[in-house]
Design a protein around this motif. Structure first.
Motif, short mmCIF file in Angstrom:
data_model
loop_
_atom_site.label_atom_id
_atom_site.label_comp_id
_atom_site.label_asym_id
_atom_site.label_seq_id
_atom_site.Cartn_x
_atom_site.Cartn_y
_atom_site.Cartn_z
N HIS A 370 0.84 -1.30 -0.06
CA HIS A 370 0.15 0.10 0.01
C HIS A 370 0.93 1.45 -0.10
O HIS A 370 0.39 2.29 0.46
N GLN A 371 1.97 1.41 -0.58
CA GLN A 371 2.85 2.42 -0.87
C GLN A 371 2.12 2.95 -2.20
O GLN A 371 2.18 2.08 -3.20
N VAL A 372 2.05 4.04 -2.20
CA VAL A 372 1.35 4.70 -3.40
C VAL A 372 2.63 5.19 -4.25
O VAL A 372 3.53 6.05 -4.04
N ILE A 373 2.63 4.59 -5.33
CA ILE A 373 3.72 5.04 -6.75
C ILE A 373 3.11 5.43 -7.86
O ILE A 373 3.84 6.01 -8.87
N GLN A 374 1.58 5.87 -8.12
CA GLN A 374 1.12 6.66 -9.06
C GLN A 374 -0.29 7.22 -8.53
O GLN A 374 -1.34 6.53 -8.06
N LEU A 375 -0.02 8.50 -8.26
CA LEU A 375 -0.99 9.39 -7.54
C LEU A 375 -2.43 9.22 -8.45
O LEU A 375 -3.53 9.14 -7.60
N ASP A 376 -2.66 9.13 -9.72
CA ASP A 376 -3.83 9.02 -10.29
C ASP A 376 -4.04 7.48 -10.82
O ASP A 376 -4.82 7.17 -11.70
N GLY A 377 -3.46 6.47 -9.82
CA GLY A 377 -3.66 5.18 -10.62
C GLY A 377 -4.98 4.69 -10.06
O GLY A 377 -5.93 5.24 -9.48
N PRO A 378 -5.16 3.37 -10.50
CA PRO A 378 -6.48 2.63 -9.89
C PRO A 378 -6.73 2.59 -8.57
O PRO A 378 -5.94 2.55 -7.65
N LEU A 379 -8.03 2.58 -8.06
CA LEU A 379 -8.47 2.53 -6.76
C LEU A 379 -8.03 1.06 -6.18
O LEU A 379 -8.22 0.12 -6.93
N CYS A 380 -7.23 1.17 -5.05
CA CYS A 380 -7.11 -0.04 -4.25
C CYS A 380 -8.15 -0.31 -3.16
O CYS A 380 -8.73 0.74 -3.06
N GLY A 381 -8.33 -1.58 -2.70
CA GLY A 381 -9.10 -2.08 -1.75
C GLY A 381 -8.99 -1.36 -0.57
O GLY A 381 -9.96 -1.37 0.39
N CYS A 382 -7.81 -0.73 -0.30
CA CYS A 382 -7.33 -0.05 0.95
C CYS A 382 -7.77 1.32 0.91
O CYS A 382 -7.97 2.19 2.09
N GLY A 383 -8.50 1.96 -0.36
CA GLY A 383 -9.04 3.22 -0.35
C GLY A 383 -8.17 4.14 -0.99
O GLY A 383 -8.56 5.38 -1.36
N ASN A 384 -6.91 4.04 -1.12
CA ASN A 384 -5.95 4.89 -1.97
C ASN A 384 -5.96 4.51 -3.27
O ASN A 384 -6.58 3.40 -3.74
#
Length: 498
Positions: A370-384
Motif C-alpha cells: 500500500h505504498q502509493v507510486i502512481q497518484l492517479d492510479g487505479p483504486l485500491c481496496g485500501c481506499g488509496n
C-alpha cells in the motif's frame, strides 16, 4: 459488523540475553514482549538454559552434539549441561545419537533432539484458501492439507472451518484422514458450514471421538502445554497472565497427554498466519483489505477457545519471513537483512533486519503493497489510488506479467533504498505460478538502481524465489509456535511494548 476484544493482556517480563546460558529464568509469558521476550501467545519455557540446549540440539540435526560442545557454546558449566540433558532425556525430548572420538579419555556421547516428541500446527488463512501443516520439533512438515476458504463468509464460520481443518489434520496423521491434502473441488469452507462431526474423511470436520480426540489428553485439551483454554491456564489466550513452563514440563505435558493414534505427540500450539493489518500482541485483526468486517475480531482467542490449544497470530508475511530466518534458508549469512515479498491474493512484505523479524510497535511494518507510486492510479481496496498492490494485481489480471514484475521491482527498489537490505525474496501463489519473469523483472529494476547510484558499493541486491513454495506461509506459521519452545521468540527487532 465490528468486533470488540474484551480480553485483557498479561504483561511479559524482561528475559535474558540469548548469547550465553544463565542461572536465571525468562519469567512468564504475556502478550507483550520486552527486551528478552517477544509477543508470543504461548507459555515460554521457564528455563532459558534448557531452551538454549534444546535449540543447539535442534540445529545439530541427526549428527548430534556432545555435552562438552553444549557447555562451550552456551557458557554453562558441564555439570549444568549434564543436569539439563538428563531432564530432556527423561522427558523424551533428547536421545543418544552415538559416540564420537575424543582427544583423550573415553569417547564422547553425542545427543540429538527427538523431533517426534512434540508438534506444532501451522495454519495459513488466505482470502480464498486455507493451508494447514503439522510440523515436528525440527520444523519438518509431517502432514499438510489445503481447502477452499470463504474469508468473507463471517468470522464465526471461518473460525469453525479453520478448527475443523486442524482437527482433520490430526486425524489424518492418526490414520483416519483422507491423505496428504484435502480433496479439491468441494465448496469453500465458510460458504456453508456443516454441523460439527460430519464429513471428516474429506476434511469437512471430524466426528466426535476421532479428529477431535486425535490429539486430546486426559483433561480434554489437545496434547500439549497447559489445559483447555476455558480453564484460563494460558494467560493471553483467556486474557490473564500465563504461567511459564520449563523444558522438562513441556516433555512431561506431552507424556501425560499421551500420543494420539498414529503418533501425534505433544501438540504444543497453533500458529495462525492471516492477511494484515492486525495486532500481533493482542491477537486481533484490523481492517483486512477487502474485508473490513473483520476489524476488531479477536481471532487468536476465538480459535484458542474452539481448539483448546495455545494460539499465536501474525501476518502471513511475518510468518513466512520468520520461518525463513529461523530455518536458515534465506540464502544469506546469519544476521543478514532481507525482505520477503508475498504476491498472492494481495501484496505484503515480511522484514528481517539484522537477522531479527521486524513487526513494528503495532505490527504495522511490512504493509508494502500500500505504498502509493502512481497518484492517479487505479483504486485500491485500501481506499488509496495507485498502490503497488493494485497496480501489480491489475497487470496480473491482464496477463502482463512483465509489467507486474516491473511494478513489484519499483516497490522493492524503494524498500532497498529505505532499509539497505541484503537480499529480496519473492513468494506467494502468483509468483510461484511463473517465477522466472518476476525474479528477472525485479532484479532488472534493482540493477538499474545500482547503476544509477554508482560507486564501489553499488552492487545490485540479489533477488530469488523464497524456499518453501506454496506452503511457505503455513510452515512459517508453525515456527511461530516452535520459536517459543527453543527460546527464539525473543529474536525480533525492536519488540513491541505495551
Amino acid at each position: 459488523m465490528a468486533y470488540v476484544n474484551r480480553g485483557s493482556s498479561g504483561a511479559g517480563t524482561a528475559g535474558t540475553a540469548r548469547a550465553a546460558g544463565t542461572t536465571g529464568t525468562t519469567g512468564t509469558a504475556g502478550t507483550t514482549g520486552t527486551a528478552g521476550t517477544a509477543g508470543a501467545n504461548l507459555p515460554l519455557l521457564r528455563s532459558h538454559n534448557a531452551a538454549l540446549v534444546l535449540d543447539l540440539l535442534r540445529t545439530a540435526g541427526t549428527a548430534g552434539i556432545s555435552r562438552l560442545e553444549l557447555a562451550e557454546r552456551t557458557g554453562l558449566t558441564p555439570q549444568a549441561v549434564s543436569k539439563i540433558t538428563a531432564r530432556l532425556r527423561a522427558d523424551g525430548l533428547a536421545a543418544e545419537a552415538g559416540r564420537r572420538a575424543s582427544t583423550g579419555g573415553k569417547p564422547r556421547t553425542v545427543l540429538r533432539l527427538v523431533p517426534t516428541a512434540g508438534h506444532a500446527v501451522g495454519l495459513h488463512l488466505d482470502r480464498d484458501e486455507l493451508t494447514a501443516v503439522l510440523a515436528d520439533l525440527s520444523g519438518t512438515p509431517v502432514a499438510a492439507r489445503t481447502a477452499p476458504l470463504a474469508f468473507g463468509a463471517g468470522a464465526e464460520r471461518v473460525v469453525e472451518a479453520a478448527a475443523r481443518e486442524v482437527e482433520a489434520l490430526l486425524a489424518q496423521v492418526a490414520g483416519e484422514g483422507s491423505g496428504p491434502t484435502a480433496d479439491a473441488g468441494r465448496a469453500p469452507w465458510g460458504a456453508q458450514a456443516a454441523p460439527r462431526g460430519q464429513g471428516a474423511s474429506r476434511g469437512q470436520g471430524a466426528p466426535a471421538g476421532s479428529a477431535a480426540d486425535a490429539g486430546r489428553g486426559p483433561s480434554g485439551g489437545l496434547a500439549g502445554l497447559g489445559g483447555p483454554a476455558a480453564q484460563g491456564g494460558w494467560g493471553p489466550l483467556g486474557g490473564q497472565g500465563a504461567p511459564g513452563g520449563s523444558a522438562a514440563e513441556a516433555g512431561q505435558a506431552a507424556q501425560r497427554a499421551g500420543a494420539a493414534p498414529g503418533g501425534v505427540r505433544g501438540v504444543l500450539g497453533v500458529g495462525v498466519a492471516v492477511p494484515g493489518p492486525l495486532d500481533h500482541v493482542g491477537g486481533v485483526l484490523h481492517r483486512v483489505t477487502g474485508f473490513p468486517a473483520w476489524d476488531g475480531f479477536p481471532l487468536r482467542d476465538a480459535l484458542a477457545r474452539r481448539l483448546g490449544l495455545p494460539v499465536v497470530l501474525d501476518k502471513d508475511t511475518n510468518a513466512a519471513a520468520l520461518g525463513l530466518a529461523l530455518r536458515g534458508v534465506s540464502g544469506g549469512a546469519a544476521g543478514d537483512s532481507f525482505a520477503y515479498l508475498h504476491l498472492g491474493t494481495g501484496l505484503g512484505a515480511g522484514l528481517v533486519l539484522g537477522g531479527a523479524l521486524y513487526r513494528g510497535a503495532r505490527t504495522g511494518a511490512g504493509e508494502f503493497g500500500h505504498q502509493v507510486i502512481q497518484l492517479d492510479g487505479p483504486l485500491c481496496g485500501c481506499g488509496n489510488r495507485g498502490c503497488v498492490e493494485a497496480l501489480c494485481l491489475d497487470a496480473v489480471s491482464r496477463g502482463d506479467i512483465a509489467e507486474a514484475a516491473r511494478v513489484l521491482g519499483a516497490g522493492a527498489a524503494n524498500l532497498v533504498g529505505l532499509l539497505d537490505i541484503d537480499r529480496v525474496l519473492l513468494g506467494g501463489r502468483t509468483v510461484d505460478a511463473d517465477a522466472e519473469p518476476f525474479v528477472r523483472g525485479v532484479a532488472d529494476v534493482l540493477a538499474e538502481r545500482a547503476r544509477r547510484e554508482g560507486g564501489p558499493g553499488a552492487v545490485p541486491v540479489p533477488v530469488a524465489v523464497a524456499p518453501g513454495g506454496a506452503r511457505g506461509v503455513a510452515d512459517g506459521a508453525a515456527q511461530l509456535v516452535l520459536a517459543s519452545v527453543f527460546g527464539r521468540a525473543a529474536e525480533v527487532a525492536f519488540p513491541a511494548r505495551r
